[in-house]
Design an enzyme around this catalytic site. Structure first.
Site, PDB file in Angstrom:
ATOM      1  N   ARG A  93       0.843  -1.195   0.000  1.00  0.00           N
ATOM      2  CA  ARG A  93       0.000   0.000   0.000  1.00  0.00           C
ATOM      3  C   ARG A  93       0.878   1.245   0.000  1.00  0.00           C
ATOM      4  O   ARG A  93       0.580   2.239  -0.646  1.00  0.00           O
ATOM      5  CB  ARG A  93      -0.933   0.012   1.222  1.00  0.00           C
ATOM      6  CG  ARG A  93      -1.687   1.339   1.369  1.00  0.00           C
ATOM      7  CD  ARG A  93      -2.805   1.292   2.392  1.00  0.00           C
ATOM      8  NE  ARG A  93      -2.489   0.585   3.602  1.00  0.00           N
ATOM      9  CZ  ARG A  93      -1.750   1.065   4.612  1.00  0.00           C
ATOM     10  NH1 ARG A  93      -1.205   2.275   4.529  1.00  0.00           N
ATOM     11  NH2 ARG A  93      -1.536   0.335   5.690  1.00  0.00           N
ATOM     12  N   TYR A 139     -16.988  17.112 -15.395  1.00  0.00           N
ATOM     13  CA  TYR A 139     -17.310  15.689 -15.390  1.00  0.00           C
ATOM     14  C   TYR A 139     -18.265  15.397 -14.231  1.00  0.00           C
ATOM     15  O   TYR A 139     -18.073  15.881 -13.113  1.00  0.00           O
ATOM     16  CB  TYR A 139     -16.030  14.870 -15.269  1.00  0.00           C
ATOM     17  CG  TYR A 139     -16.256  13.422 -14.922  1.00  0.00           C
ATOM     18  CD1 TYR A 139     -17.091  12.624 -15.705  1.00  0.00           C
ATOM     19  CD2 TYR A 139     -15.659  12.847 -13.802  1.00  0.00           C
ATOM     20  CE1 TYR A 139     -17.322  11.299 -15.383  1.00  0.00           C
ATOM     21  CE2 TYR A 139     -15.879  11.517 -13.480  1.00  0.00           C
ATOM     22  CZ  TYR A 139     -16.717  10.752 -14.269  1.00  0.00           C
ATOM     23  OH  TYR A 139     -16.951   9.450 -13.950  1.00  0.00           O
ATOM     24  N   ASP A 160      -7.479  18.898 -14.947  1.00  0.00           N
ATOM     25  CA  ASP A 160      -7.832  17.533 -15.339  1.00  0.00           C
ATOM     26  C   ASP A 160      -7.478  17.403 -16.816  1.00  0.00           C
ATOM     27  O   ASP A 160      -8.154  17.954 -17.685  1.00  0.00           O
ATOM     28  CB  ASP A 160      -9.324  17.288 -15.096  1.00  0.00           C
ATOM     29  CG  ASP A 160      -9.744  15.860 -15.407  1.00  0.00           C
ATOM     30  OD1 ASP A 160      -9.046  15.186 -16.189  1.00  0.00           O
ATOM     31  OD2 ASP A 160     -10.789  15.422 -14.888  1.00  0.00           O
ATOM     32  N   LYS A 210      -8.490   6.145 -19.069  1.00  0.00           N
ATOM     33  CA  LYS A 210      -8.875   6.625 -20.394  1.00  0.00           C
ATOM     34  C   LYS A 210      -7.699   6.527 -21.371  1.00  0.00           C
ATOM     35  O   LYS A 210      -7.211   5.435 -21.633  1.00  0.00           O
ATOM     36  CB  LYS A 210      -9.433   8.036 -20.275  1.00  0.00           C
ATOM     37  CG  LYS A 210     -10.470   8.220 -19.155  1.00  0.00           C
ATOM     38  CD  LYS A 210     -11.645   7.272 -19.230  1.00  0.00           C
ATOM     39  CE  LYS A 210     -12.807   7.644 -18.330  1.00  0.00           C
ATOM     40  NZ  LYS A 210     -12.532   7.714 -16.890  1.00  0.00           N
TER      41      LYS A 210
END
Length: 385
Positions: free
Chosen positions: A53, A106, A178, A203
């Site tokens: 982690r 978004y 973004d 994406k």
């Protein structure tokens, strides 16, 4: 290859953070599928790794590569783009702070800010990012963050990154960009003055619709420390296989973005000619209001196109249901072409708000198939009424 800054984009995409494995000579970064690491005595860490982690070699390779592609000193990878968004907002905002957001942001970003952070005392104001005076007017004394997308999702509006960086910084605020729609290949926000670049690596960065991820890139040491603390403390980290898949996708990012752009230009021009289409939203079109700014800050105009159709929502839904190559699905940026109805799908959370999208709007992610086939598919769907 520790210093890749002077190399071209494709070279960095293939080599940054991806030296041959010193143990085996593997030219591809191994998938380090481990949760923990043996220590040489208490605190004697090998390569700085103790628990996955906190850090994993495959993830570290991805982060080094992402930083190199965006021209930043630091990158942090997350389990999703929303995980990265959440970390950025928590690192940069406190109760009582104010955030300026796009008025066509978004839907997931808007939902997180409006439905979660608002309960923790973070205020927000939606504004048209293309109107610099409106952005300046929206800034308050407690504004800590100007959050922009460019191109925006789904209306493909363009924000002037360099100018908005000046506006934000003059008010003592940070600018987060973004960069998901553009990708690191088409646009470099840090070089234009942004403080942080965010990606949904699901994406274009990953590019094959087979992995979910997110990233934050910055050259600010203090911000990176804050992002790293939340990455470890909150734990929204990608697994090693996710990191490996994303690295694999990155290697062809330049080639893919060129083809996405080629095809999107063909599609946008064909849609403009169709009598059933009432408007085409694509920054590569000379009549797009943001065309000149996009041409200044982007290499090309990307693979996302939105358009509206005659007949309102029902007609838009019919077009979405009748394509054969464009798959009806959410998400974007993969090698295959996708079509969706934002009002019913990705932006349903904005219904009834200032960010509600038109009900006759269709958004397409133009893939890398043969461009003529994609044009023919859209035309036949539109011709069916």
């Amino acid at each position: 290859m520790t210093d890749t800054g002077h190399y071209g984009f494709a070279t960095r995409a293939i080599h940054a953070g991806q030296d041959p494995d010193p143990t085996t000579g593997s030219v591809i970064v191994p998938i380090h599928a481990t949760s923990t690491y043996a220590q040489d005595g208490v605190g004697g860490l090998r390569g700085g790794f103790e628990y996955s982690r906190t850090g994993n070699p495959t993830r570290a390779a991805l982060e080094e590569c992402l930083a190199a592609l965006e021209g930043g000193r630091h990158a942090r990878a997350f389990a999703s783009g929303m995980g990265a968004t959440d970390a950025a907002l928590r690192a940069l905002c406190r109760p009582g702070d104010h955030v300026v957001i796009p008025n066509d942001a978004y839907g997931g970003t808007f939902r997180l800010i409006d439905k979660v952070f608002s309960h923790w005392g973070v205020e927000h104001t939606p504004v048209a990012l293309s109107d610099v005076d409106a952005v300046r007017a929206a800034i308050r004394p407690n504004t800590k963050l100007v959050w922009i997308e460019t191109p925006t999702n789904p209306l493909l509006n363009i924000a002037d990154i360099a100018l908005l960086a000046q506006v934000a910084h003059s008010a003592g605020a940070r600018l987060v960009v973004d960069n998901t729609f553009a990708s690191p290949y088409l646009q470099s926000p840090l070089a234009l003055g942004a403080d942080v670049v965010l990606h949904s690596t699901t994406k274009y960065v990953g590019g094959h619709s087979d992995v979910v991820g997110g990233a934050l890139v910055t050259s600010d040491d203090e911000l990176d420390t804050a992002f790293g603390f939340l990455q470890n403390g909150a734990g929204a980290v990608p697994g090693p296989f996710d990191a490996w898949l994303t690295l694999r996708g990155i290697k062809t990012l330049e080639l893919r973005m060129e083809k996405h752009s080629d095809n999107a230009e063909l599609v946008a021009e064909a849609l403009q000619r169709h009598p059933g289409v009432t408007s085409v939203l694509y920054p590569g079109l000379p009549e797009h209001p943001g065309h000149e700014i996009a041409a200044k800050q982007m290499r090309r105009f990307g693979g996302m196109v939105s358009f509206t159709v005659e007949g309102g929502e029902e007609a838009a839904l019919r077009v979405c249901s009748r394509t054969r190559l464009f798959t009806l699905a959410e998400s974007l940026g993969g090698v295959e072409s996708l079509i969706e109805h934002p009002g019913r799908m990705t932006h349903a959370s904005t219904a009834g708000s200032l960010l509600e999208v038109p009900d006759d709007l269709i958004r397409i992610s133009v893939g890398i198939e043969s461009g003529d086939d994609l044009v023919a598919d859209l035309v036949q769907a539109l011709n069916q009424g």
